[in-house]
Design a protein around this motif. Structure first.
Motif, PDB file in Angstrom:
ATOM      1  N   ALA A 275       0.813  -1.223   0.000  1.00  0.00           N
ATOM      2  CA  ALA A 275       0.000   0.000   0.000  1.00  0.00           C
ATOM      3  C   ALA A 275       0.839   1.263   0.000  1.00  0.00           C
ATOM      4  CB  ALA A 275      -0.935   0.014   1.213  1.00  0.00           C
ATOM      5  N   ARG A 276       2.042   1.160   0.548  1.00  0.00           N
ATOM      6  CA  ARG A 276       2.852   2.390   0.629  1.00  0.00           C
ATOM      7  C   ARG A 276       4.343   2.056   0.720  1.00  0.00           C
ATOM      8  NH1 ARG A 276       3.120   3.811   6.452  1.00  0.00           N
ATOM      9  NH2 ARG A 276       1.927   2.277   7.630  1.00  0.00           N
TER      10      ARG A 276
ATOM     11  N   LEU B 281      -0.766  -6.506  -1.839  1.00  0.00           N
ATOM     12  CA  LEU B 281      -1.380  -7.047  -0.615  1.00  0.00           C
ATOM     13  C   LEU B 281      -1.027  -6.164   0.567  1.00  0.00           C
ATOM     14  CD1 LEU B 281      -1.404 -10.801   0.415  1.00  0.00           C
ATOM     15  CD2 LEU B 281      -0.792  -9.033   2.071  1.00  0.00           C
TER      16      LEU B 281
ATOM     17  N   VAL C 119      -0.555 -10.736   7.004  1.00  0.00           N
ATOM     18  CA  VAL C 119       0.389 -11.797   6.628  1.00  0.00           C
ATOM     19  C   VAL C 119       0.737 -12.726   7.794  1.00  0.00           C
ATOM     20  CG1 VAL C 119       1.426 -10.497   4.718  1.00  0.00           C
ATOM     21  CG2 VAL C 119       2.451 -10.345   7.020  1.00  0.00           C
ATOM     22  N   SER C 120       0.412 -12.320   9.019  1.00  0.00           N
ATOM     23  CA  SER C 120       0.743 -13.167  10.169  1.00  0.00           C
ATOM     24  C   SER C 120      -0.397 -14.128  10.531  1.00  0.00           C
ATOM     25  CB  SER C 120       1.113 -12.303  11.384  1.00  0.00           C
ATOM     26  OG  SER C 120      -0.004 -11.551  11.827  1.00  0.00           O
TER      27      SER C 120
ATOM     28  N   VAL D  35       6.532  -3.841  10.337  1.00  0.00           N
ATOM     29  CA  VAL D  35       6.154  -2.904  11.397  1.00  0.00           C
ATOM     30  C   VAL D  35       7.381  -2.684  12.288  1.00  0.00           C
ATOM     31  CG1 VAL D  35       3.699  -3.489  11.526  1.00  0.00           C
ATOM     32  CG2 VAL D  35       5.359  -4.823  12.838  1.00  0.00           C
TER      33      VAL D  35
ATOM     34  N   LYS E  89      14.987  -9.212  11.468  1.00  0.00           N
ATOM     35  CA  LYS E  89      15.640  -8.971  10.176  1.00  0.00           C
ATOM     36  C   LYS E  89      16.860  -9.873   9.983  1.00  0.00           C
ATOM     37  CE  LYS E  89      12.907  -5.877   8.367  1.00  0.00           C
ATOM     38  NZ  LYS E  89      11.929  -6.380   7.383  1.00  0.00           N
TER      39      LYS E  89
ATOM     40  N   GLY F 163      19.265   0.247   3.933  1.00  0.00           N
ATOM     41  CA  GLY F 163      19.651   1.169   5.007  1.00  0.00           C
ATOM     42  C   GLY F 163      18.502   2.150   5.184  1.00  0.00           C
ATOM     43  N   PHE F 164      18.817   3.428   5.298  1.00  0.00           N
ATOM     44  CA  PHE F 164      17.770   4.443   5.518  1.00  0.00           C
ATOM     45  C   PHE F 164      17.027   4.725   4.214  1.00  0.00           C
ATOM     46  CE2 PHE F 164      16.519   8.155   8.279  1.00  0.00           C
ATOM     47  CZ  PHE F 164      15.601   8.701   7.400  1.00  0.00           C
TER      48      PHE F 164
ATOM     49  N   THR G 196      10.481   6.774   4.009  1.00  0.00           N
ATOM     50  CA  THR G 196       9.095   6.255   3.940  1.00  0.00           C
ATOM     51  C   THR G 196       8.382   6.668   5.228  1.00  0.00           C
ATOM     52  OG1 THR G 196       9.522   4.179   5.114  1.00  0.00           O
ATOM     53  CG2 THR G 196       9.892   4.158   2.739  1.00  0.00           C
TER      54      THR G 196
END
Ligand code: NAP
Length: 252
Positions: free
Chosen positions: A14-15, A35, A63-64, A92, A157, A184-185, A188
């Protein structure tokens, strides 16, 4: 590229990086399932793809959640075609120092990044095996190397890197590759939220980050999408189990 466009699923589409990746893969000629948690939130990405002449489908799923993942992948297979490409991008953050981190902060981050990537990959792999072709890209992070205030996120990660290598070993014989991209950075909503939490303006936050990055700028979603575009391409079938840092400079 085969005559029938391959089908890709981009989670968290979505973003941010997911939206940029979905648009890039559509521009590359793939049909893309966008999705995200809420189907309605996918509308802007789907519209951007459609108005550029591409084919996209909005899919709402957490997704979880095992059942939602199964239903989402079935919907994609039914409406667009069997998925050949999966980008596990949904993410998240629940940052806090260890002594303040709650059980929920830990479980939520593990649930979306690790369980989510596991469930999505498991649900998609049979379609990839049937096609004798598949491309899985997992979004890791430079935080996998350790980052203050992110015990949950850096663990997830780093875990995704092991997950990626294992998928590469297990699925390679079916024509399926698995790779991780570790940004990295990237500018968003996620990094904007971190700036807000620290009480710093986003512009200043980006300037400070850029001064520490060898190429002297922060990344954009398109920077990550470009690497994913390569990894899911037909010609990248001999690149598997790799972690590619997309960080404007070297990371160990
Ligand atoms: P973002 O702008 O926060 O977008 C993440 C998207 O994932 C949101 O649309 C979010 O939906 C969705 N999402 C969250 N939980 C979900 C769930 N359970 N099921 C389905 N979708 C869910 O993040 P981003 O910056 O683009 O990051 C994308 C990925 O790159 C993440 O995995 C992130 O960890 C990774 N990454 C980002 C950076 C960076 O600097 N931005 C660096 C390294 C790695 P809602 O809006 O409804 O929550």
């Amino acid at each position: 590229m085969s005559e029938q466009a391959r089908v890709a699923i981009v989670t968290g589409g979505a973003r941010g990086i997911g939206a940029g990746t979905a648009q890039r893969l559509a521009a590359d000629g793939l049909a893309v399932a966008v999705l995200d948690l809420k189907e309605a939130d996918c509308a802007a990405t789907v519209e951007a793809i459609s108005s550029a002449g591409g084919r996209a489908l909005a899919v709402g799923a957490d997704v979880s959640d095992t059942e939602q993942v199964k239903a989402a992948v079935d919907k994609v297979a039914g409406d667009l075609g069997p998925p050949a490409v999966l980008v596990n991008n949904a993410g998240v953050i629940r940052d806090n120092m260890l002594f303040k981190m709650t059980d929920d902060d830990w479980d939520m981050v593990m649930g979306v990044h690790l369980r989510g990537s596991f469930l999505m990959s498991r649900a998609c792999q049979r379609h990839m095996v049937d096609q004798g072709f598949g491309r899985i890209v997992n979004l890791s992070s430079s935080s996998a190397l350790g980052n203050r205030g992110q015990a949950n996120y850096s663990t997830a990660k780093a875990g995704l890197q092991g997950f990626t290598k294992t998928l590469a070993i297990e699925l390679g014989k079916f024509g399926i590759t698995a790779n991780a991209v570790a940004p990295g950075f990237i500018a968003t909503d996620m990094t904007a939220a971190t700036a807000a939490r620290l009480g710093v303006g986003f512009e200043d936050f980006q300037k400070a980050a850029a001064s520490q990055i060898p190429v002297r700028r922060v990344g954009q979603p398109a920077d990550v999408a470009h690497v994913i575009s390569f990894l899911v391409s037909e010609g990248a079938g001999f690149v598997s189990g790799q972690v590619i840092y997309v960080a404007g400079g070297p990371l160990c």
